[in-house]
Scaffold this motif. Structure first.
Motif, PDB file in Angstrom:
ATOM      1  N   UNK A 198       0.171  28.418   0.637  1.00 31.53           N
ATOM      2  CA  UNK A 198      -0.426  29.703   0.984  1.00 31.53           C
ATOM      3  C   UNK A 198       0.620  30.808   0.942  1.00 31.53           C
ATOM      4  N   UNK A 199       1.803  30.534   1.505  1.00 33.19           N
ATOM      5  CA  UNK A 199       2.884  31.521   1.478  1.00 33.19           C
ATOM      6  C   UNK A 199       3.319  31.815   0.039  1.00 33.19           C
ATOM      7  N   UNK A 200       3.342  30.769  -0.790  1.00 31.50           N
ATOM      8  CA  UNK A 200       3.717  30.952  -2.197  1.00 31.50           C
ATOM      9  C   UNK A 200       2.704  31.842  -2.910  1.00 31.50           C
ATOM     10  N   UNK A 201       1.428  31.618  -2.663  1.00 28.77           N
ATOM     11  CA  UNK A 201       0.390  32.445  -3.284  1.00 28.77           C
ATOM     12  C   UNK A 201       0.505  33.898  -2.827  1.00 28.77           C
ATOM     13  N   UNK A 202       0.747  34.084  -1.538  1.00 33.18           N
ATOM     14  CA  UNK A 202       0.867  35.437  -0.996  1.00 33.18           C
ATOM     15  C   UNK A 202       2.065  36.162  -1.612  1.00 33.18           C
ATOM     16  N   UNK A 203       3.205  35.488  -1.662  1.00 35.69           N
ATOM     17  CA  UNK A 203       4.403  36.098  -2.245  1.00 35.69           C
ATOM     18  C   UNK A 203       4.217  36.433  -3.715  1.00 35.69           C
ATOM     19  N   UNK A 204       3.618  35.523  -4.461  1.00 42.47           N
ATOM     20  CA  UNK A 204       3.386  35.762  -5.892  1.00 42.47           C
ATOM     21  C   UNK A 204       2.351  36.855  -6.106  1.00 42.47           C
ATOM     22  N   UNK A 250       2.198  39.630  -4.683  1.00 49.75           N
ATOM     23  CA  UNK A 250       2.870  40.931  -4.726  1.00 49.75           C
ATOM     24  C   UNK A 250       3.353  41.241  -6.141  1.00 49.75           C
ATOM     25  N   UNK A 251       3.897  40.225  -6.834  1.00 50.33           N
ATOM     26  CA  UNK A 251       4.300  40.437  -8.222  1.00 50.33           C
ATOM     27  C   UNK A 251       3.071  40.666  -9.090  1.00 50.33           C
ATOM     28  N   UNK A 270      11.438  44.127 -11.418  1.00 45.59           N
ATOM     29  CA  UNK A 270      10.599  43.900 -10.223  1.00 45.59           C
ATOM     30  C   UNK A 270      11.368  43.070  -9.189  1.00 45.59           C
ATOM     31  N   UNK A 271      12.568  43.518  -8.869  1.00 42.84           N
ATOM     32  CA  UNK A 271      13.449  42.738  -8.002  1.00 42.84           C
ATOM     33  C   UNK A 271      12.830  42.410  -6.648  1.00 42.84           C
ATOM     34  N   UNK A 272      12.006  43.298  -6.116  1.00 44.49           N
ATOM     35  CA  UNK A 272      11.440  43.080  -4.780  1.00 44.49           C
ATOM     36  C   UNK A 272      10.409  41.951  -4.754  1.00 44.49           C
TER      37      UNK A 272
END
Length: 198
Positions: A161-167, A169-170, A137-139
């Motif tokens: 908030x940015x951390x939650x949004x990025x995570x 996606x995984x 899941x490199x992306x």
């Protein structure tokens, strides 16, 4: 033919062989590096930066990851497990409004359980789990890296908030439709009515 002509011809042939070998090696490395760049995307670029522009060092590290974690087979989740994870993630998103740091910490723990349930290494350092995830899941691993970092320190609400949004996606990739149920059920993450981090 004179001896001098034979020596000159031999030197020319040897020089051509050396130049050809160097060119083939450079093209082979570029082809391998290009494949890794395509496969790992932003993770490749992050490693090149970490290695101060040394693409060969980044290639070696990613080759090591492929050899070590390429054989990991993701275990499917049952539809009930996927739904349970989706409900838990939605609850964490709602909690973010009142307690961003607590929500980030809970999201980090939930992702650790989810990655373990999917068959990724659960023991050992976080970086090793991230290395295994990056092969598959490199992306999305950079978002998880950000979440894990935010869970360890006190970031601003915007950083959290940015951390939650990025995570997220995984999270979405890990709970997405899987071969085990042939797509009969796909959980939808619930969005907190304007109050969630996304």
């Amino acid at each position: 033919m004179s001896r001098a002509v034979i020596i000159i011809a031999a030197l020319v042939v040897a020089t051509l062989l050396v130049v050809t070998a160097v060119l083939l090696a450079a093209l082979g490395h570029r082809r391998i590096g290009g494949g890794l760049r395509r496969r790992f995307g932003p993770e490749y670029e992050r490693l090149v930066t970490r290695h101060q522009g040394d693409t060969k060092a980044a290639d070696r590290e990613l080759d090591r990851r492929l050899k070590q974690h390429g054989s990991v087979r993701e275990r499917p989740l049952s539809p009930a497990s996927r739904e349970q994870y989706a409900v838990q993630w939605a609850a964490i998103q709602k909690r973010f409004v009142d307690s961003p740091q607590e929500a980030v910490t809970e999201a980090d723990a939930l992702l650790a359980r989810l990655t373990s349930d999917r068959g990724f290494p659960a023991d050992g350092p976080f970086e090793e789990r991230l290395a295994a995830l990056s092969v598959h899941h490199a992306q999305h691993v950079d978002g998880y890296r950000g979440l894990h970092g935010a869970a360890r320190g006190r970031g601003s609400t915007e950083e959290n908030r940015r951390a939650m949004t990025g995570a997220g996606e995984l999270f979405d990739a890990l709970v997405a439709e899987q071969p085990a149920d042939s797509g009969r059920h796909r959980p939808q993450r619930h969005q907190a009515g304007g109050g969630g981090p996304r």
